[in-house]
Write an enzyme that holds these catalytic residues in place. Structure first.
Site, PDB file in Angstrom:
ATOM      1  N   THR A 138      33.149  33.054  -8.118  1.00 14.24           N
ATOM      2  CA  THR A 138      33.250  33.255  -9.562  1.00 14.24           C
ATOM      3  C   THR A 138      31.914  33.865 -10.007  1.00 14.24           C
ATOM      4  OG1 THR A 138      32.414  31.047  -9.983  1.00 14.24           O
ATOM      5  CG2 THR A 138      34.796  31.296  -9.923  1.00 14.24           C
ATOM      6  N   TRP A 173      36.839  25.310 -36.023  1.00 16.89           N
ATOM      7  CA  TRP A 173      36.570  26.259 -34.944  1.00 16.89           C
ATOM      8  C   TRP A 173      36.567  27.702 -35.445  1.00 16.89           C
ATOM      9  CZ3 TRP A 173      34.770  24.229 -30.696  1.00 16.89           C
ATOM     10  CH2 TRP A 173      35.167  22.944 -30.316  1.00 16.89           C
TER      11      TRP A 173
END
Ligand code: ADP
Length: 543
Positions: free
Chosen positions: A185, A445
């Site tokens: 990754t 958010w």
């Protein structure tokens, strides 16, 4: 009772055998590290792969061991991929833009036995050599070069090695579940973790990305993977191109807009793939040099959210359809691709465009769901507006990370992606943000992606990133970091004003920070971790 049909393992060697047999004269165009061009074809790629497989055998690299590559997208790299995986070894593609400590970490973690490298990366190799004692052989993916021998006396040269071999190597019949390649990754979220793909997962993924509602790849295509072969295997295109017999145009080291425009025009590229930062450069360059990119009928954007203004420009200025796709290292990478359905033909242009902005829907072979908590098993509605933690399962999705005994899945067998998203009833995915990039302002958010998409549509902004800055009252507030276009006079007030009719007032960034360069990671993505370190406290003293 079992069916009466033949069983043949799904192997990477069968892809290159197919390409040699049925598409042998289809061209592979490759830009070399020194800027020269090589034109070869699937027949020669296949032969060289067999010759190199024999070399690896002669070097006593055993099945299941790893051979690393640190290389640009070019024909030697392609040949070596098929040689390594085809002969039962594991092809570990390494991102050359990693820091030396990260390089050392992943080479030792993978226990690479051999490293193949482009000569550009000689200093990288000599810099880390004494810390990677697992590596027995260094092979330069080029012709003999005295200067390289001086710096690395034990070096072997790819061209010398293969020319000393015949092409009668016979691919071994492997277990289709055996490991074929590995990628780490990219580490934008922490320490790199290894993902080990199998022959089976790779071949099934190749079928999936070739489907009409994915990338629609065929023997009529000339495919330009701008996305590097070390970034999740160039999204699987070198395998899928062999499967369908497509021409490949491999761009080498120069990925600036102008170089790409000339490759596209000269070699009549029909489809190109890359991350948004690449397309930004390409669009600018094509306009500057007056190219219409006439051969390119579609491009694939993934890796980060594709700004709406980019899709619009490709369509209106270049008659090119953008396929927005989502995926990650852990998903091989294709998880979704955006193609419309027949029923969408009745929608207005505006509604169709809106749908095309999403990351698309999953092909057969993967399933998606939204969980109410990270790594949880309770799901939320697929109503196109309720956001949840995106989880995935399927034939080419990771089960566990390399070297870790525990699997990486939820209790009921799904992989939690770390992305926050919505899904509609047809499975169209919209990524709201990465969970750690969301901004939590006073308990509400705010999506950084949404704010970035607005910023990038401003004509004076070349690159934009939104991060959370700590704030005494609201915990976090969004701030915008921008790299303006050359000679721009744009001010902070102009940009804040630009937001005023596009988004709720409380979501507008508190600050605009101007930078000359944006920190970009090895796979072309903005390194928000670095930006948070640098600018995360700019609001603290004025809150
Ligand atoms: P890393 O996680 O280290 O950056 P990857 O290349 O595997 O490495 O990145 C996968 C992540 O990239 C996804 O989880 C998602 O957050 C982001 N991503 C990929 N494609 C898209 C897309 N089309 N839109 C938004 N985000 C995307």
């Amino acid at each position: 009772m079992q069916g009466n049909m033949m069983f043949q393992p799904l192997l990477i060697s069968s892809l290159i055998e197919h390409a040699e047999q049925y598409h042998g004269d289809t061209e592979i165009i490759s830009k070399n590290t020194d800027g020269s061009m090589t034109t070869t074809d699937w027949k020669h790629i296949s032969r060289h792969a067999k010759q190199f497989a024999q070399c690896l055998k002669n070097l006593n690299v055993e099945q299941g061991q790893k051979v690393a590559t640190i290389a640009w997208n070019n024909h030697r790299h392609l040949e070596s991929w098929y040689a390594i995986s085809g002969s039962g070894l594991i092809c570990h593609t390494i991102n050359p833009r990693l820091f030396p400590e990260q390089l050392i970490y992943i080479i030792n973690d993978a226990q690479d036995q051999v490293i193949l490298f482009d000569k550009t990366f000689l200093p990288l190799i000599t810099g880390v050599k004494e810390h990677i004692s697992c590596v027995k052989h260094f092979i330069c993916l080029d012709d003999y070069d005295e200067a390289i021998v001086e710096a690395l006396p034990e070096v072997l040269f790819y061209d010398d090695l293969i020319h000393a071999q015949t092409a009668d190597f016979v691919w071994p019949q492997l277990d289709e579940q055996s490991a074929s390649s590995m990628c780490y990754t990219s580490g934008t979220t922490g320490n790199p973790k290894g993902v080990l793909y199998s022959h089976r997962s790779t071949v099934l993924h190749s079928y999936a990305i070739s489907l009409p509602d994915s990338l629609n790849l065929s023997a009529q295509d000339a495919v330009l993977p701008v996305v590097p072969m070390f970034h999740v295997n160039a999204w699987g295109t070198p395998y899928a191109a062999a499967m369908v017999g497509a021409k490949l145009v491999l761009p080498g080291p120069k990925l600036d807009g102008e170089s790409l425009v000339s490759l596209i025009d000269e070699y009549q590229v029909s489809i190109a793939l890359g991350v948004p930062t690449i397309w930004q450069g390409l669009l600018q360059a094509a306009k500057q040099v007056g190219s219409t990119l006439s051969s390119m009928n579609r491009n694939v954007v993934g890796g980060s959210a594709c700004p709406p203004s980019m899709i619009e420009s490709f369509k209106h200025d270049f008659q090119c359809d953008t396929i927005h796709a989502w995926g990650m290292t852990e998903t091989s990478p294709l998880g979704t691709a955006n193609q419309l359905k027949a029923k969408h033909a009745q929608l207005s242009q505006a509604a169709q465009f809106k749908l095309r902005l999403s990351q698309g829907r999953p092909p057969f072979g993967v399933q998606l769901r939204l969980a109410s908590e990270e790594n949880g098993t309770e799901t939320v509605l697929n109503d196109g507006c309720t956001a949840g933690n995106l989880q995935i399962k399927g034939h080419w999705i990771v089960e566990s990370y390399y070297g870790q005994k525990q699997n990486a899945l939820t209790e009921d067998g799904w992989f939690d992606t770390g992305d926050i998203a919505t899904l509609n009833e047809d499975g169209y995915l919209t990524i709201c943000d990465r969970s750690k990039d969301l901004i939590k302002s006073g308990g509400e958010w705010i999506s950084s992606v949404e704010l970035e998409n607005i910023a990038i549509a401003h004509p004076d902004i070349e690159v934009a990133a939104v991060i959370a800055a700590q704030h005494e009252k609201w915990d976090e507030r969004p701030i915008l970091i921008v790299k303006p276009v050359a000679n721009s006079q744009v001010t902070e007030m102009d940009i804040i004003e630009f937001y005023s009719d596009k988004i709720a007032k409380w979501q507008i960034p508190d600050r605009v920070v101007f930078v000359d360069t944006m920190p970009i990671g090895g796979t072309g993505k903005i390194l928000k971790k670095d930006l948070r370190e640098q600018f995360g406290s700019v609001l603290s003293n004025i809150a």
